[in-house]
Scaffold this motif. Sequence first.
Motif, PDB file in Angstrom:
ATOM      1  N   THR A 149      44.084  45.918  39.990  1.00 42.89           N
ATOM      2  CA  THR A 149      43.527  44.901  40.393  1.00 42.89           C
ATOM      3  C   THR A 149      42.566  44.257  40.893  1.00 42.89           C
ATOM      4  N   LYS A 150      41.244  43.755  40.801  1.00 45.93           N
ATOM      5  CA  LYS A 150      40.420  42.946  41.345  1.00 45.93           C
ATOM      6  C   LYS A 150      40.765  41.490  42.054  1.00 45.93           C
ATOM      7  N   GLU A 181      41.731  39.946  39.637  1.00 49.16           N
ATOM      8  CA  GLU A 181      42.366  39.941  37.834  1.00 49.16           C
ATOM      9  C   GLU A 181      42.674  40.740  37.088  1.00 49.16           C
ATOM     10  N   LYS A 183      45.248  43.815  36.486  1.00 52.19           N
ATOM     11  CA  LYS A 183      45.723  44.780  35.425  1.00 52.19           C
ATOM     12  C   LYS A 183      46.636  44.842  34.790  1.00 52.19           C
ATOM     13  N   THR A 204      47.081  38.641  33.981  1.00 56.08           N
ATOM     14  CA  THR A 204      45.745  37.821  33.328  1.00 56.08           C
ATOM     15  C   THR A 204      44.587  37.562  34.769  1.00 56.08           C
ATOM     16  N   SER A 205      44.555  36.247  35.145  1.00 55.56           N
ATOM     17  CA  SER A 205      43.644  36.444  35.371  1.00 55.56           C
ATOM     18  C   SER A 205      43.197  34.017  36.134  1.00 55.56           C
ATOM     19  N   ASN A 207      43.372  31.772  39.758  1.00 52.35           N
ATOM     20  CA  ASN A 207      43.545  31.539  41.738  1.00 52.35           C
ATOM     21  C   ASN A 207      44.227  30.597  42.204  1.00 52.35           C
ATOM     22  N   THR A 220      43.107  33.216  32.022  1.00 46.43           N
ATOM     23  CA  THR A 220      43.465  33.160  31.543  1.00 46.43           C
ATOM     24  C   THR A 220      44.434  34.116  31.688  1.00 46.43           C
TER      25      THR A 220
END
Length: 338
Positions: A149-150, A181, A183, A204-205, A207, A220
């Motif tokens: 995960t980023k 983001e 994983k 998903t991504s 904020n 997403t």
Amino acid sequence: MKYKDFDIEDFLMDEFFIKWVKSPDEETDHFWSKWIQSNPEKKDIILVAKEIIESIDYLDKAHLLDEEYTEIFEGIQSRFKHQSKASDKGNYWLFFRKLVAVLFIVSCISLGYFVNIQIKEDKIAALQQIVTKETTNGMKSQFVLSDGTKVYLNSGSKLIFPKGFYGNERRVKLIGEAFFEVKQNSKIPFFVEVGENEIKVLGTSFNAHYRDVFTVALVTGKVEVGDTLGNRIFLSPNEMLIKEKEGKFSKTIFDPLHILGWKDNYLIFNDDRFDEVLSKLKRWYGVEFIVSGSVKKDWSYTGTYQKETLQNVLEGISITSNFSYEISGQKVNITINP
């Protein structure tokens, strides 16, 4: 014997249960999730059995030397003595049952059921080490968690997470603002604790932001947002959840540049009050402001900057706002002209 009559030892010997713990699939996940929901009184036993199975290696053939048996027995005995001292009386039964179950496994080794059991204590302990990533004002950070995960951490924020994820969930705690983001892993959901709120995602991504107001903006995928009062709200892409201080929820469509621009070094003011402008500048550039005078009550500012210096931003604001400024190191003196 039916599963509702099983004890820890029975679960440890059941092939279908072991398969679910070691190599879960859609069939086993569905069955055991439903079964635990229908038999909540067995949840503690299930958790203990799972923990034991996850910490050992099951092999097909049996062969264990006397010294290996003794080493394993003494290691287990030492481990649970230590845990019993560290635990309170309410946890005594749980540790006792773990000890009985593990000793049962060791006995099975001597009978030929298991071989070469290796307790992965060091590995588990390493995974469970807590890591804290923190950014001060004027600083941003990007990093990748152990699952891939980023994370983009905004200034003045903090993320607390384990060095590695272990078990059936991935959980982190956020203070401030970050973009994730995640994983994708449908079997191990990702949770973000933000104050009294919790965000649950699979892949998903989005904020997440929490200072005076809690917001989640989904780019997403799909997320579920809940709080300690039991409220649950689902978001679809381009939707944003806003939770006010008093707990009021609302959903709206959001402007990606306005909400996510910080990640790409966009500093955005959208009809912001004077105190909001200074607060953003303080976090963005890591400076302190000393203000002389006061602005009009209806003062507001709208503007967009990307990768600009503090001086250029202040120059742009001052042109339309009738104030002068002086930058001295990390301090900024602003004088409001009458």
